[in-house]
Design an enzyme around this catalytic site. Sequence first.
Site, PDB file in Angstrom:
ATOM      1  N   PRO A  49      42.297  44.147  41.635  1.00  0.00           N
ATOM      2  CA  PRO A  49      42.700  45.079  42.685  1.00  0.00           C
ATOM      3  C   PRO A  49      43.768  44.534  43.631  1.00  0.00           C
ATOM      4  O   PRO A  49      43.760  43.351  43.981  1.00  0.00           O
ATOM      5  CB  PRO A  49      41.388  45.344  43.454  1.00  0.00           C
ATOM      6  N   ASN A  50      44.647  45.434  44.008  1.00  0.00           N
ATOM      7  CA  ASN A  50      45.722  45.196  44.991  1.00  0.00           C
ATOM      8  C   ASN A  50      46.870  44.336  44.470  1.00  0.00           C
ATOM      9  O   ASN A  50      47.876  44.184  45.146  1.00  0.00           O
ATOM     10  CB  ASN A  50      45.159  44.585  46.295  1.00  0.00           C
ATOM     11  N   ARG A  85      52.879  42.954  49.388  1.00  0.00           N
ATOM     12  CA  ARG A  85      51.569  42.665  49.974  1.00  0.00           C
ATOM     13  C   ARG A  85      51.543  41.240  50.554  1.00  0.00           C
ATOM     14  O   ARG A  85      51.672  40.271  49.803  1.00  0.00           O
ATOM     15  CB  ARG A  85      50.508  42.784  48.875  1.00  0.00           C
ATOM     16  N   TYR A  98      51.005  35.544  49.420  1.00  0.00           N
ATOM     17  CA  TYR A  98      51.094  35.708  47.965  1.00  0.00           C
ATOM     18  C   TYR A  98      52.493  35.522  47.396  1.00  0.00           C
ATOM     19  O   TYR A  98      52.685  35.578  46.183  1.00  0.00           O
ATOM     20  CB  TYR A  98      50.551  37.098  47.565  1.00  0.00           C
ATOM     21  N   ASN A 136      43.426  37.149  36.934  1.00  0.00           N
ATOM     22  CA  ASN A 136      43.386  37.089  38.389  1.00  0.00           C
ATOM     23  C   ASN A 136      42.541  38.275  38.849  1.00  0.00           C
ATOM     24  O   ASN A 136      43.029  39.406  38.893  1.00  0.00           O
ATOM     25  CB  ASN A 136      44.781  37.163  39.008  1.00  0.00           C
ATOM     26  N   ALA A 143      40.074  40.250  44.783  1.00  0.00           N
ATOM     27  CA  ALA A 143      38.854  40.130  45.596  1.00  0.00           C
ATOM     28  C   ALA A 143      37.579  40.254  44.758  1.00  0.00           C
ATOM     29  O   ALA A 143      36.511  39.803  45.181  1.00  0.00           O
ATOM     30  CB  ALA A 143      38.869  41.181  46.699  1.00  0.00           C
ATOM     31  N   GLU A 153      41.061  31.390  34.877  1.00  0.00           N
ATOM     32  CA  GLU A 153      41.113  32.144  36.142  1.00  0.00           C
ATOM     33  C   GLU A 153      42.344  31.669  36.908  1.00  0.00           C
ATOM     34  O   GLU A 153      42.597  30.461  36.986  1.00  0.00           O
ATOM     35  CB  GLU A 153      39.829  31.843  36.938  1.00  0.00           C
ATOM     36  N   HIS A 176      44.759  32.234  40.557  1.00  0.00           N
ATOM     37  CA  HIS A 176      44.969  32.825  41.876  1.00  0.00           C
ATOM     38  C   HIS A 176      46.318  32.364  42.398  1.00  0.00           C
ATOM     39  O   HIS A 176      46.670  31.184  42.265  1.00  0.00           O
ATOM     40  CB  HIS A 176      43.893  32.370  42.864  1.00  0.00           C
ATOM     41  N   ARG A 236      41.315  29.349  52.627  1.00  0.00           N
ATOM     42  CA  ARG A 236      41.362  30.595  53.395  1.00  0.00           C
ATOM     43  C   ARG A 236      39.964  30.928  53.967  1.00  0.00           C
ATOM     44  O   ARG A 236      39.166  30.033  54.161  1.00  0.00           O
ATOM     45  CB  ARG A 236      41.924  31.703  52.488  1.00  0.00           C
TER      46      ARG A 236
HETATM   47  C1  DQA Z   1      43.777  36.286  44.995  1.00  0.00           C
HETATM   48  C2  DQA Z   1      42.827  35.669  46.050  1.00  0.00           C
HETATM   49  C3  DQA Z   1      41.728  36.647  46.422  1.00  0.00           C
HETATM   50  O1  DQA Z   1      40.885  36.081  47.409  1.00  0.00           O
HETATM   51  C4  DQA Z   1      42.322  37.925  46.971  1.00  0.00           C
HETATM   52  O2  DQA Z   1      41.301  38.857  47.259  1.00  0.00           O
HETATM   53  C5  DQA Z   1      43.360  38.528  46.083  1.00  0.00           C
HETATM   54  C6  DQA Z   1      44.319  37.633  45.450  1.00  0.00           C
HETATM   55  C7  DQA Z   1      44.996  35.373  44.728  1.00  0.00           C
HETATM   56  O3  DQA Z   1      45.650  35.588  43.725  1.00  0.00           O
HETATM   57  O4  DQA Z   1      45.295  34.498  45.539  1.00  0.00           O
HETATM   58  O5  DQA Z   1      43.462  39.733  45.932  1.00  0.00           O
HETATM   59  O6  DQA Z   1      43.067  36.433  43.780  1.00  0.00           O
END
Ligand code: DQA
Length: 148
Positions: free
Chosen positions: A10-11, A18, A23, A74, A77, A98, A100, A107
């Site tokens: 998501p997002n 964003r 990011y 990835n 959240a 995984e 990120h 954080r």
């Molecule tokens: C994320 C880290 C997560 O905590 C966050 O909710 C994201 C992006 C990252 O790529 O740093 O949406 O996965």
Amino acid sequence: MATILLLSGPNLNLLGEREPAVYGTTTLDELVAIASETAAKRGHDVEHMQSNHEGDLVDAIQGARGRCAAIVFNPGAFSHYAYALTDALATFDGVKVEVHLSNPHAREAWRHHSVISPVVDGIVTGFQAAGYRLAVDAAATLLEERTT
Ligand code: DQA
């Protein structure tokens, strides 16, 4: 030649606009291009899927079973609480990485725990866009080790 499924939670569709201080400014399309170029150099293909919905990601993981050799994920959240994704990944017996963009451990406290990490082979965090190259390279290396 293997297919690596790049999964985006998501997002992540909003990357580029964003929270760029967290990011970076690389868009999701650009990350997919980085992943695809990295995979091509190692003789593999990347298939990408992004969703803001947990069930769609479960479906994508199930759909990769027996078809894709690796998943680079990835989960956004969902990393921090989506147990259905943990269970789905546990049914996938290929390579799992995984990734990120940010370093969640640096954080907020709620980002420090990942329910995904226990069911993956390895984790790449905090390298922003370069992490996608590292993650795909890591997946390719593990694939080579498993086939030799
Ligand atoms: C994320 C880290 C997560 O905590 C966050 O909710 C994201 C992006 C990252 O790529 O740093 O949406 O996965």
